[in-house]
Design an enzyme around this catalytic site. Structure first.
Site, PDB file in Angstrom:
ATOM      1  N   TYR A 287       0.818  -1.211   0.000  1.00 39.73           N
ATOM      2  CA  TYR A 287       0.000   0.000   0.000  1.00 39.73           C
ATOM      3  C   TYR A 287       0.855   1.266   0.000  1.00 39.73           C
ATOM      4  CZ  TYR A 287      -4.552  -2.226   0.765  1.00 39.73           C
ATOM      5  OH  TYR A 287      -5.716  -2.937   0.620  1.00 39.73           O
TER       6      TYR A 287
ATOM      7  N   LYS B 201       3.720 -15.735   4.200  1.00 36.18           N
ATOM      8  CA  LYS B 201       3.953 -16.450   2.936  1.00 36.18           C
ATOM      9  C   LYS B 201       5.468 -16.563   2.750  1.00 36.18           C
ATOM     10  CE  LYS B 201       2.477 -18.130  -1.078  1.00 36.18           C
ATOM     11  NZ  LYS B 201       1.521 -19.264  -1.264  1.00 36.18           N
TER      12      LYS B 201
ATOM     13  N   ASP C  93      -6.111  -7.096   4.225  1.00 34.83           N
ATOM     14  CA  ASP C  93      -7.211  -6.541   3.434  1.00 34.83           C
ATOM     15  C   ASP C  93      -8.092  -7.684   2.928  1.00 34.83           C
ATOM     16  OD1 ASP C  93      -8.719  -4.595   2.047  1.00 34.83           O
ATOM     17  OD2 ASP C  93      -7.690  -5.157   0.188  1.00 34.83           O
TER      18      ASP C  93
ATOM     19  N   ASP D 152     -11.912  -9.281   4.622  1.00 35.57           N
ATOM     20  CA  ASP D 152     -13.157  -9.369   3.838  1.00 35.57           C
ATOM     21  C   ASP D 152     -13.699 -10.793   3.867  1.00 35.57           C
ATOM     22  OD1 ASP D 152     -12.961  -6.656   3.057  1.00 35.57           O
ATOM     23  OD2 ASP D 152     -13.863  -7.141   1.104  1.00 35.57           O
TER      24      ASP D 152
ATOM     25  N   ASP E 267      -2.542 -18.558   2.105  1.00 36.36           N
ATOM     26  CA  ASP E 267      -3.566 -19.232   1.287  1.00 36.36           C
ATOM     27  C   ASP E 267      -4.255 -20.335   2.095  1.00 36.36           C
ATOM     28  OD1 ASP E 267      -1.168 -20.608   1.269  1.00 36.36           O
ATOM     29  OD2 ASP E 267      -1.208 -21.098  -0.876  1.00 36.36           O
TER      30      ASP E 267
HETATM   31  C1  IPM Z   1     -10.260  -1.517   3.671  1.00 36.30           C
HETATM   32  C2  IPM Z   1     -10.538  -0.999   2.289  1.00 36.30           C
HETATM   33  C3  IPM Z   1      -9.394  -0.078   1.887  1.00 36.30           C
HETATM   34  C4  IPM Z   1      -8.125  -0.897   1.897  1.00 36.30           C
HETATM   35  C5  IPM Z   1      -9.594   0.603   0.534  1.00 36.30           C
HETATM   36  C6  IPM Z   1     -10.890   1.366   0.481  1.00 36.30           C
HETATM   37  C7  IPM Z   1      -8.427   1.492   0.183  1.00 36.30           C
HETATM   38  O1  IPM Z   1     -10.732  -2.016   1.388  1.00 36.30           O
HETATM   39  O2  IPM Z   1     -10.194  -0.704   4.611  1.00 36.30           O
HETATM   40  O3  IPM Z   1     -10.099  -2.721   3.819  1.00 36.30           O
HETATM   41  O4  IPM Z   1      -7.812  -1.572   0.897  1.00 36.30           O
HETATM   42  O5  IPM Z   1      -7.423  -0.874   2.911  1.00 36.30           O
HETATM   43 MN    MN Z   2     -10.596  -3.976   2.270  1.00 41.10          MN
END
Ligand code: IPM
Ligand code: MN
Length: 365
Positions: free
Chosen positions: A147, A197, A253, A257, A229
């Site tokens: 990032y 990893k 990230d 999710d 993974d």
């Molecule tokens: C998160 C989001 C952000 C990230 C995006 C919106 C830049 O997906 O906070 O997880 O990738 O960190």
């Molecule tokens: Mn995210």
């Protein structure tokens, strides 16, 4: 004199403002008869801010955040068409969110993947997999790695377009996030899953080296290593084996999710982004412009982020617990909002504001 906490509220885009309203309601309810008050000041942030100020993280908002004790941030981002009207570097993610993280060096991102009994019906996983509930604290390093590494795009000597994007960490950065993770593990089950990893990435080799050094300060914590993974598979097959997990930015990230997927919605994912002096709190989900203004968004992740703020920035542990408990109670009564349907469709649907009112009612009991 009551203790006053100064909060910067950045409602953001899309459904941000409507769920932010519910968060404010909760704070106002907590204030009643309490030995503290909240001074809440709003700031523009995100796509809407760009159209108003020409900047998605305007100076006025930076100043507001600087003088606040903590920041509550709603989701940001516009529809694809609207985003196209904003120069790439001012688009809310690059122009506002990453600069916010950098400004306060919020390196420690806490993303609870929490599925108590009352929320179990939302999970797409089979009842026997989630039986007994899930309670994972994912800790994601938030200001390093791909990032924030060097980035270059261009045309090379052979005339080919190329990109060069660096995954960068130094040992201090890794050490800092490891101390956060080990301390979290000490306060919980004393088991830490390290996601890496190192069979491929040198960054993971250094990551694991530093982990081993930091681990000496926490002899009571059992460290378990898992490759990223494999961690994704394990999270779906047997999420209950995990308690605290630590990982670098990009892994975090993606896996966080996946955490939302286990719960059944990113709408059930609050988060805390903690730096050395200041923290900001945000739902892990996006701004959902398609359902904005309809009163159907669930405020759980926003109110849950408030609970994390109460705990981490203000040390109001009982209040934080009470807020989470109140939300569980509302879900436990079989109530939800239209954006967060349980797979069996049994829950009664209420509006965003009504959900917030019910949380407050449960809180006052
Ligand atoms: C998160 C989001 C952000 C990230 C995006 C919106 C830049 O997906 O906070 O997880 O990738 O960190
Ligand atoms: Mn995210």
């Amino acid at each position: 004199m009551k203790k006053d906490y100064r909060i910067a509220l950045l409602p953001g885009d899309g459904i941000g403002p409507e769920i932010a309203l519910e968060a404010v309601k909760v704070l106002r309810a907590l204030e009643r008869n309490a030995p503290f008050t909240f001074t809440i000041e709003e700031g523009d942030f995100g796509g809407g801010a760009y159209f108003k100020h020409g900047k998605s993280f305007p100076e006025s908002t930076q100043a507001l955040c600087d003088r606040s004790d903590a920041i509550i941030k709603g989701p940001i981002g516009l529809s694809f068409d609207e985003s196209q009207k904003i120069p790439v570097d001012e688009q809310p993610e690059r122009g506002a969110l990453l600069p916010l993280r950098r400004r306060y060096n919020t390196f420690a991102n806490f993303r609870p993947v929490y599925l108590p009994e009352e929320l179990a019906h939302f999970s797409p996983l089979k009842p026997h997999v989630v039986h007994g509930g899930i309670d994972i604290m994912m800790i994601r390093e938030l200001v390093g790695g791909l990032y924030f590494g060097k980035k270059e795009m261009g045309v090379n000597a052979a005339g080919k377009r190329y990109v060069d994007e660096h995954l960068e960490y130094d040992e201090d950065q890794i050490q800092a996030i490891m101390h956060v993770a080990f301390r979290e593990a000490m306060g919980r089950k004393k088991v830490l899953h390290n996601v890496h990893k190192s069979n491929v990435l040198k960054s993971s080799v250094l990551w694991n080296e530093v982990l081993t050094e930091v681990a000496r300060d926490y002899p009571e914590v059992t460290v378990k290593h898992i490759i990223v993974d494999a961690a994704a598979t394990a999270l779906v097959l047997n999420p209950r084996q995990f308690d605290v997990m630590v990982m670098e930015n990009m892994f975090g990230d993606i896996l966080s999710d996946l955490g939302g997927g286990i719960l059944g919605s990113l709408g059930l994912m609050p988060s805390a982004c903690v730096g050395p002096e200041k923290a900001y709190y945000e739902p892990s989900h996006g701004s959902a412009p398609d359902i904005a203004g309809k009163g159907i968004a669930n405020p759980y992740s926003m109110i849950g982020s408030v609970a994390l703020m109460l705990e981490k920035s203000f040390g109001l542990h009982n209040e934080a617990r009470a807020v989470m408990h109140a939300m569980r109670k509302v879900f436990g009564k079989g109530i939800t909002t239209a954006d967060l349907r349980d797979p069996e469709g049994k829950a009664a649907i209420v509006k965003t504001a009504d959900f917030g009112d019910m949380v407050i009612e449960a809180l006052s009991k």
